[in-house]
Design a protein around this motif. Sequence first.
Motif, PDB file in Angstrom:
ATOM      1  N   ALA A 259     -13.137 -31.347 -54.498  1.00 29.74           N
ATOM      2  CA  ALA A 259     -13.316 -29.891 -54.659  1.00 29.74           C
ATOM      3  C   ALA A 259     -13.444 -29.561 -56.143  1.00 29.74           C
ATOM      4  N   PRO A 260     -14.197 -28.502 -56.471  1.00 29.18           N
ATOM      5  CA  PRO A 260     -14.319 -28.137 -57.889  1.00 29.18           C
ATOM      6  C   PRO A 260     -12.971 -27.754 -58.485  1.00 29.18           C
ATOM      7  N   GLY A 261     -12.804 -28.046 -59.746  1.00 29.42           N
ATOM      8  CA  GLY A 261     -11.515 -27.831 -60.389  1.00 29.42           C
ATOM      9  C   GLY A 261     -11.502 -26.633 -61.309  1.00 29.42           C
ATOM     10  N   PRO A 262     -10.395 -26.465 -62.001  1.00 32.86           N
ATOM     11  CA  PRO A 262      -9.259 -27.378 -62.086  1.00 32.86           C
ATOM     12  C   PRO A 262      -8.423 -27.440 -60.800  1.00 32.86           C
TER      13      PRO A 262
ATOM     14  N   ALA B 273     -11.690 -22.266 -58.236  1.00 39.81           N
ATOM     15  CA  ALA B 273     -12.963 -22.891 -57.885  1.00 39.81           C
ATOM     16  C   ALA B 273     -14.059 -21.929 -58.327  1.00 39.81           C
ATOM     17  N   PRO B 274     -14.786 -22.303 -59.395  1.00 38.88           N
ATOM     18  CA  PRO B 274     -15.747 -21.373 -59.994  1.00 38.88           C
ATOM     19  C   PRO B 274     -16.771 -20.814 -59.006  1.00 38.88           C
ATOM     20  N   ASN B 275     -17.192 -21.636 -58.012  1.00 40.43           N
ATOM     21  CA  ASN B 275     -18.198 -21.133 -57.075  1.00 40.43           C
ATOM     22  C   ASN B 275     -17.602 -20.610 -55.784  1.00 40.43           C
TER      23      ASN B 275
HETATM   24  C1  BGC Z   1     -15.629 -27.377 -62.674  1.00 42.81           C
HETATM   25  C2  BGC Z   1     -15.481 -28.839 -62.350  1.00 42.81           C
HETATM   26  C3  BGC Z   1     -16.510 -29.260 -61.337  1.00 42.81           C
HETATM   27  C4  BGC Z   1     -17.908 -28.834 -61.765  1.00 42.81           C
HETATM   28  C5  BGC Z   1     -18.939 -29.129 -60.691  1.00 42.81           C
HETATM   29  C6  BGC Z   1     -17.052 -27.110 -63.109  1.00 42.81           C
HETATM   30  O1  BGC Z   1     -17.191 -25.776 -63.428  1.00 42.81           O
HETATM   31  O2  BGC Z   1     -14.736 -27.013 -63.702  1.00 42.81           O
HETATM   32  O3  BGC Z   1     -14.196 -29.132 -61.878  1.00 42.81           O
HETATM   33  O4  BGC Z   1     -16.452 -30.655 -61.185  1.00 42.81           O
HETATM   34  O5  BGC Z   1     -17.947 -27.461 -62.055  1.00 42.81           O
HETATM   35  O6  BGC Z   1     -18.594 -28.542 -59.475  1.00 42.81           O
END
Ligand code: BGC
Length: 322
Positions: free
Chosen positions: A71-74, A85-87
């Motif tokens: 999963a996207p971080g942190p 999760a930015p998205n």
């Molecule tokens: C996040 C990462 C992620 C990447 C791709 C970044 O903005 O901080 O954790 O791996 O996007 O999803």
Amino acid sequence: MPSALAIGIDLGGTNIKGGLCDAAGRLVAQRAVPTEGEHGPDHVIGRMASMARDLLAAAGGQSVRVLGVGAPGPISHARGVIFRAPNLPQWINIPLRDRLSDALPGLVVVLENDANAAAYGEFVAGAGADVEDMAMLTLGTGVGGGVVVAGRLVRGAFDNAGEIGHMIIEPAGRPCPCGQRGCLERYASANAIAERTAEAIAGGARSTLAARVSSGERITSADVLAAARAGDTLAAQVWDSACRYLALAVVNIQHLYNPQLVVFSGGLIQAGAEHLLVPIQRHFDLLRWKIAPDAPRLALATLGTDAGVIGAAALARETLPG
Ligand code: BGC
């Protein structure tokens, strides 16, 4: 090494991808559904649990003991929590591991950063299968990173090592939703390439894409590359500058980890070696530390969009006692 099948799930802003993986990193079953993130975390976690049940059924009675989730971080791998999760904007401090464990009794659930999982997938079964030290950058909506040193994924003390997309490459540069300024992600992700081009046009720069941008159309990085290839000066400048920023990142990665190989993955690599690797290599050769004789090889990922699923499953399998 435990031989049982493992499930890997890659949680993305657009799609949830999953697979049943054998011990060699081969996918024996695959699933994908839209994330439907607009309905919030409960809905998405329900979709992930359904996918895991579906993959368990596909195992046809063979033992499956672990589920790895990228999963996207942190994130916190140790606590199984997504901090942000930015998205997936509503995902703040979500205990994803425990929520999935509760929904899937009998499965050990392991949470990893999506790019760490993808890097590990390429390491075990893709472009990095013949090296021990590699770094990978995922170039999509954001820029993710993952680093393998001496055959092991580097998580760091707080599990967020390898967040290469948030390396600051322009002090006082473009603001990032993460709160910093000048992150690599704001210059070299697929989204950033499109946004930087549209912003320059809005600021008066001439481009063959100007009419489309002025009509409110959202252009993509593929549009920028196509315009650059057709001779558009602005598009060529933005594309080349993204490649230069990526080369700068490789210089810094070389100093930090001294890998044999740096792999590029994600949607942007559809541009192909000629338009992505060749310019990054050219900038890298100009920028790099020449007083040391060795430099990493640059390569494109080979597992396509499956790397995250394969890597999450492989990392989860490693938590089982041998
Ligand atoms: C996040 C990462 C992620 C990447 C791709 C970044 O903005 O901080 O954790 O791996 O996007 O999803």
